[in-house]
Design a protein around this motif. Structure first.
Motif, mmCIF file in Angstrom:
data_model
loop_
_atom_site.group_PDB
_atom_site.id
_atom_site.type_symbol
_atom_site.label_atom_id
_atom_site.label_comp_id
_atom_site.label_asym_id
_atom_site.label_seq_id
_atom_site.Cartn_x
_atom_site.Cartn_y
_atom_site.Cartn_z
ATOM 1 N N ARG A 103 0.825 -1.215 0.000
ATOM 2 C CA ARG A 103 0.000 0.000 0.000
ATOM 3 C C ARG A 103 0.859 1.264 0.000
ATOM 4 N NH1 ARG A 103 -4.755 -1.527 4.434
ATOM 5 N NH2 ARG A 103 -5.514 -3.366 3.342
ATOM 6 N N ILE A 104 1.937 1.248 0.796
ATOM 7 C CA ILE A 104 2.806 2.428 0.854
ATOM 8 C C ILE A 104 3.467 2.654 -0.507
ATOM 9 C CG2 ILE A 104 4.896 3.409 1.875
ATOM 10 C CD1 ILE A 104 4.112 2.042 4.520
ATOM 11 N N TYR A 105 4.004 1.589 -1.101
ATOM 12 C CA TYR A 105 4.620 1.728 -2.429
ATOM 13 C C TYR A 105 3.575 2.115 -3.475
ATOM 14 C CZ TYR A 105 9.317 0.142 -1.264
ATOM 15 O OH TYR A 105 10.598 0.051 -0.741
ATOM 16 N N ALA A 161 11.736 7.706 2.515
ATOM 17 C CA ALA A 161 10.540 8.007 3.308
ATOM 18 C C ALA A 161 9.702 6.747 3.514
ATOM 19 C CB ALA A 161 9.705 9.085 2.627
ATOM 20 N N ILE A 162 9.633 5.915 2.493
ATOM 21 C CA ILE A 162 8.873 4.658 2.597
ATOM 22 C C ILE A 162 9.527 3.737 3.625
ATOM 23 C CG2 ILE A 162 8.260 2.532 1.348
ATOM 24 C CD1 ILE A 162 7.792 4.342 -1.137
ATOM 25 N N GLU A 163 10.839 3.637 3.584
ATOM 26 C CA GLU A 163 11.557 2.793 4.551
ATOM 27 C C GLU A 163 11.320 3.275 5.984
ATOM 28 O OE1 GLU A 163 15.611 2.833 3.162
ATOM 29 O OE2 GLU A 163 15.138 1.510 1.469
ATOM 30 N N THR A 164 11.325 4.606 6.167
ATOM 31 C CA THR A 164 11.056 5.181 7.494
ATOM 32 C C THR A 164 9.652 4.805 7.944
ATOM 33 O OG1 THR A 164 12.542 7.025 7.077
ATOM 34 C CG2 THR A 164 10.910 7.331 8.814
ATOM 35 N N ARG A 165 8.664 4.932 7.055
ATOM 36 C CA ARG A 165 7.281 4.593 7.401
ATOM 37 C C ARG A 165 7.141 3.118 7.770
ATOM 38 N NH1 ARG A 165 3.388 8.518 6.456
ATOM 39 N NH2 ARG A 165 4.147 10.304 5.272
#
Length: 194
Positions: free
Chosen positions: A138-140, A149-153
């Motif tokens: 979902r994030i990707y 930012a995705i890795e942080t989330r």
């Protein structure tokens, strides 16, 4: 036999969970079909995403303005998340609850903790993904953030999922329709509480 009259004060419902779990989607669907609840728009310093409107999705503002509101104690809760500030304006929530109407907040885990400190009687609902793989997808799928930012989330989501025991209810967001049905049932049941 006399029954206790329903409380004249509204209920505060707090919907939170990790980033990209679908809080906004579930909330939008709930507000479409259930008109007896009021949404409190949050303030943020992050940039608006495509299609988002100021005053509808968020109150978008500068960091300087946000910090001035913090100093004036104008937020029920606020937090710095993913390098942006988010907060819930106090005045609207207090006035709406005092008028006997239910208010729902869609906020992150940090914010929910702050709300719990000043609104113990709030109803806290944790929205979780069916799996971490689904959350990552979902994030990707959003396509709105950098890889960093995705890795942080995703790192934050791992920690946030451990907070579920601090909540009154857990809803797995496997299908939006089912999640909305459960959230609506929780809100209605809480209105009937003795």
């Amino acid at each position: 036999m006399k029954y206790k009259k329903e409380s004249s004060k509204g209920n505060l419902i707090v919907l939170s969970g990790p980033s990209a779990v679908g809080k906004g989607t579930v909330l939008s669907a709930l507000l479409e079909e259930y008109k007896d609840i009021y949404y409190s728009v949050s303030a943020t310093t992050r940039e608006a995403r495509a299609g988002e409107e100021n005053g509808v999705d968020y109150f978008f503002m500068s960091t300087k303005k946000f910090k001035s509101l913090i100093k004036k104690n104008e937020f029920i809760e606020w937090a710095k998340v993913h390098n942006n500030y988010y907060g819930t304006p106090k005045k609207y929530v207090e006035e709406t609850l005092a008028n006997g109407r239910d208010v729902i907040l869609e906020i992150d885990i940090q914010g929910a903790k702050q709300v719990k400190e000043c609104f113990e009687e709030g109803i806290f609902v944790f929205l979780a993904p069916p799996s971490l793989d689904e959350l990552e997808s979902r994030i990707y799928g959003r396509g709105t953030e950098s890889k960093k930012a995705i890795e942080t989330r995703l790192e934050n989501a791992n920690q946030e999922l451990k907070q579920v025991e601090e909540y009154d209810y857990l809803i797995i967001n496997d299908q939006v329709k089912n999640a909305v049905k459960k959230l609506k049932a929780i809100i209605i049941a809480e209105k009937c509480k003795v």
